[in-house]
Design an enzyme around this catalytic site. Structure first.
Site, PDB file in Angstrom:
ATOM      1  CG  HIS B 157      -1.971  -0.991   1.213  1.00 48.81           C
ATOM      2  ND1 HIS B 157      -3.053  -0.861   0.392  1.00 48.81           N
ATOM      3  CD2 HIS B 157      -2.148  -2.156   1.883  1.00 48.81           C
ATOM      4  CE1 HIS B 157      -3.855  -1.906   0.550  1.00 48.81           C
ATOM      5  NE2 HIS B 157      -3.331  -2.711   1.451  1.00 48.81           N
ATOM      6  CB  CYS B 199      -2.361   3.557  -4.271  1.00 48.26           C
ATOM      7  SG  CYS B 199      -3.507   2.211  -4.044  1.00 48.26           S
TER       8      CYS B 199
END
Lengths: 542, 357
Positions: B157, B199
């Site tokens: 992440h 991301c």
């Protein structure tokens, strides 16, 4: 009433002033002393000074014999072009003992070489050029003008071409490509053609290497190999390793790997009556076996030499070069990694054996001489041991067992390694200084400081020794300096991650000090205004 | 008139040739490979069952890299959680990247070097810069030199300028750039291919300033990288889009293939990946059209055939290749017995607890 108000104000002002005083006089020093990190002092100036010093080696060249007057000067001019090596030429006539040796007719050149080396005593790192007498012992020079001896002597005829002699001396002193590389110190991808290939082949310069000899027997149930590896290593590799001890510490180990084979698909070649292994299958062969070789404990660079006994259904296996011809040596070198050789065994004699005999394993002994010759050839390419090209004009005396390397080869290798070390130490120490300067609150422990001081001192000594031509000392100093510099650079406490960089200082201190200082500063304003009022009233009174 | 016409035609034809010739000289691209060995650092930074896809991502890369030839001793695999042996895994000891179980990326011999809670920012930066404790085993060290091409793949992440490690800490793009610079100064790499699948991944390569790094990110700043599909049996997304298509591409690559990096850069166009793949090429001096995929994902060695071996004088006794028949058996048995009696067995010196100076 006014007086009471004034008194209160005065008390308030005194209190505020008191706070400010305590904050500045007590708080700031306490904060300063409790947050300084321990940083051992490092010799930044010395590192800077040594980085900019020009480094070169000095080699003493002794010319012995009757020569024309311009010989020495001409040779000197021709040798000037070498960048990182300076030559100190001296000329002397041979002593009486040396003359008798030179004049004696019934001896071979190797005997002359041996005897003269004992008499002349060329120091470590220097060379001597012995000019043979005119018209004497014509056949001893074997129709060539320059013959390189086994120790540090070069024999020349009086009318030898000085250009040829100069190029021989340059090649003996340091590998020409290595000297250019060390002088410039560029990364791999910026080196031109041949330099790049050389640099990509040789192992990185480190004080010690791990050599692992692996015998691969993929079908131990068919072939039982009986090879006394220890004896082979002691006889062949042992002397080489001992000769290289002053330059690099090589530790040799051997192992046998069973039930593992090279995953290759050779084709039967009816023309040559063997299985042909095309060269384009070679680059991918060692990947599968690499994980099984070598030690999982040592972190020294390792060199692997693999002896492969092919599978029964792929025997005999011969490597083919790009033009389709079988390779007589049946071995290949993997740059910076090691070498692989395929050891074929004589075919099974199927004529008078029963089925049970054919199923039982056959015992065989390896050809130690062939195996170790290949290993030593590969080692020469990897280290690299400098060699000279033999032409009709220039010949080399072959080494005698047990000394496989000549003295000048060891010297040249040491010189190349010293140059590489010096460049390496410079980058390490410069990088360390930059890192330490960038993170101003990085802790420099005494251990690291000690190593850096030691490394710098020995680095200076090494450069000094190289400039004065003391090669053995230079190697010693450089090896120690390199080890210490690396130990300091890779010390676990030198991790930048553990320390706050300067730009994060504000994020840490502002929330700490601002809430405390705002009331104090504002109350100081009140103090000053009261002070001014007091002054004004005094003036009024006066 | 005709002559004039032909001269003009000739000039027009010569012009592009001269332009391209000049282009080659001044384009500044370096041709030819310069690496001698290949390493891979594959990092998965998230744990917990709902991050199954990150473990599947990194294992897909591990599988490709191993299949194309890089040996385990030169792969550093950091996996933060064990999905294959997780009690929630309906198919134990397997990790699939596809709901139809096409490829078991866990494979049969996976070697994880940093596992579970050992995957921390500090360990990662220590691994890259080489500042490890002296007792760290060889399998946990990045023993690269100036001829090593390193493939660094990170997944987890991420956000704008950071990558989250295990829910408790982050690595920032500045720290990563500094780590690479430390590697460059100590000449610990030749070229780095940096792939990141998180991301806002492009923010991680913004601050790189060391040469020879080609960076590929699965999404630009402000975009999210999306996952590919859910496996109903597992209950969570099992693979990310970028890695899914990258794996599809790599499955078609063989160790000796001639596919180039330029093709790999096109592996996930916007219509399948939904996020835009970001590439940073300004630090990388070679033209990706001339770089083979196997220069980073595989381990193709340059090999030099030995033309002749040195003439070493023979020492001692046993020389020729021989093979013994029945007598051999008896004699070797005797020899073995004798050698066993002579040799005293000792434990190997296995603990490197002091610096060898």
């Amino acid at each position: 009433m006014k007086k009471e108000g004034e008194g209160e104000d005065r008390e308030g002002a005194l209190a505020a002033a008191g706070f400010a005083v305590v904050l500045v006089l007590v708080g700031l020093p306490v904060w300063w002393y409790t947050t300084t990190v321990y940083r051992a002092t490092l010799p930044y100036a010395t590192i800077e000074q040594l980085s900019h010093q020009l480094r070169h080696h000095t080699v003493g060249l002794d010319v012995v014999g009757q020569v024309r007057a311009s010989f020495k000067d001409d040779l000197e001019t021709k040798l000037e072009s070498m960048q990182s090596v300076k030559f100190l030429l001296t000329h002397r006539l041979p002593t009486r003992e040396e003359q008798t040796l030179l004049k004696s007719t019934h001896q071979s050149l190797s005997d002359l070489d041996l005897n003269l080396s004992n008499k002349i005593h060329v120091a470590n790192g220097n060379l001597a050029v012995v000019v043979m007498e005119e018209g004497n012992n014509n056949n001893i020079m074997d129709n060539s003008s320059v013959i390189v001896g086994r120790q540090r002597i070069i024999f020349v005829t009086p009318n030898a071409d000085l250009g040829v002699l100069a190029s021989v001396v340059r090649g003996m002193v340091m590998d020409v490509l290595a000297s250019k590389r060390a002088h410039v110190a560029r990364p791999l991808h910026q080196l031109p053609g041949q330099h790049k290939q050389e640099a990509m082949r040789q192992v990185p310069t480190e004080p010690g290497y791990d050599v692992t000899l692996t015998l691969m027997v993929p079908e131990p149930h068919r072939t039982k190999v009986n090879w006394d590896a220890k004896a082979a290593v002691d006889e062949y590799l042992g002397p080489v390793v001992r000769q290289l001890e002053s330059v690099a510490v090589v530790s040799v180990r051997s192992q046998v790997l069973y039930m593992t084979g090279l995953s290759v698909t050779p084709e039967w070649s009816p023309h040559h009556q063997h299985y042909a292994l095309p060269h384009h299958q070679l680059p991918l062969t060692i990947n599968a076996i690499e994980a099984k070789l070598g030690s999982f404990v040592w972190t020294r660079p390792s060199l692997h030499f693999v002896v492969y006994v092919p599978r029964e259904n792929q025997m005999p296996l011969v490597i083919h070069s790009p033009d389709g011809t079988p390779l007589t040596t049946n071995s290949f070198l993997v740059p910076r990694w090691g070498g692989v050789m395929i050891h074929n065994v004589p075919p099974v004699d199927n004529t008078n054996t029963t089925t049970t005999a054919a199923m039982s394993p056959r015992y065989l002994t390896l050809d130690s001489h062939w195996v170790m010759s290949t290993v030593i050839t590969h080692l020469h390419h990897l280290l690299p041991i400098p060699t000279l090209k033999e032409t009709p004009e220039v010949k080399l005396l072959a080494p005698t067992s047990p000394y496989q390397l000549t003295e000048w080869q060891v010297d040249a290798l040491a010189r190349a390694r010293v140059s590489a070390y010096l460049a390496n130490i410079r980058t390490t120490l410069q990088s360390l200084c930059e890192l330490v300067g960038e993170i101003s609150n990085m802790v420099i422990s005494d251990e690291v400081g000690g190593w850096v001081w030691g490394a710098v001192e020995e680095w200076g000594e090494c450069g000094h020794a190289a400039r004065e031509g003391r090669l053995q000392e230079a190697t010693l100093y450089c090896t120690r300096s390199f080890t210490q510099a690396d130990a300091a650079f890779f010390h676990p406490s030198m991790l930048a991650l553990l320390y706050f960089p300067d730009n994060q200082k504000y994020a840490i201190y502002v929330p700490l000090f601002l809430p405390v200082s705002i009331p104090v500063l504002l109350s100081l304003k009140m103090v000053f205004s009261l002070f001014k009022k007091g002054l004004k009233s005094k003036v009024k009174e006066d | 008139m005709k002559l004039y016409y032909y001269l003009c035609l000739l000039l027009v034809c010569c012009l592009p040739i001269s332009i391209t010739a000049r282009d080659d000289g001044t384009s500044g691209y370096v041709k030819g490979k310069t690496h001698t060995n290949n390493w891979a650092v594959l990092v998965d930074t998230s744990r917990f069952w709902f991050n199954y896809r990150h473990v599947a991502n990194v294992l897909s890369m591990y599988r490709s890299v191993k299949r194309l030839g890089i040996p385990d001793s030169q792969i550093i695999l950091m996996v933060a959680d064990d999905m294959a042996c997780n009690p929630r895994n309906p198919r134990p000891a397997t990790v699939f990247n596809n709901a139809h179980q096409h490829i078991n990326v866990y494979g049969e011999d996976v070697e994880v070097d940093y596992r579970g809670y050992e995957v921390t920012v500090e360990n990662f930066v220590r691994l890259l810069t080489g500042r490890l404790a002296p007792s760290t085993p060889r399998s946990k060290r990045l023993l690269t030199d100036d001829g090593s091409n390193i493939l660094i793949y990170m997944t987890g992440h991420g956000g704008d300028g950071f990558l989250k490690f295990q829910d408790s800490e982050e690595i920032t793009n500045v720290e990563l750039a500094d780590a690479f610079e430390q590697m460059w100064q100590k000449k610990r790499y030749n070229e780095i291919l940096f792939i990141i699948d998180t991301c806002q991944a492009a923010s991680m390569y913004e601050h790189f300033y060391s040469p020879n790094i080609l960076a590929i990110a699965s999404s630009l700043v402000g975009e999210d990288s999306l996952s590919h599909h859910v496996d109903p049996a597992i209950g969570v997304y099992i693979i990310d889009r970028f890695t899914y298509y990258a794996l599809e591409f790599l499955e078609r690559v063989t160790p000796d293939s001639t596919k180039t990096l330029a093709e790999f850069l096109q592996v996930c166009p916007k219509r399948v990946c939904i996020s835009t793949v970001g590439v940073r090429q300004d630090l990388y001096k070679r033209d990706p059209k001339t770089v083979l995929v196997s220069e980073f994902f595989g381990s193709v060695r340059s090999v030099e055939l030995t033309e002749r071996i040195l003439d070493i004088p023979k020492c001692g006794g046993k020389g020729k290749v021989a093979f013994n028949d029945s007598q051999g058996e008896a004699s070797t048995k005797e020899n073995v017995k004798k050698s066993l009696q002579r040799k005293k067995l000792v434990y190997a010196n296995q603990l490197p607890i002091s610096y060898t100076k």
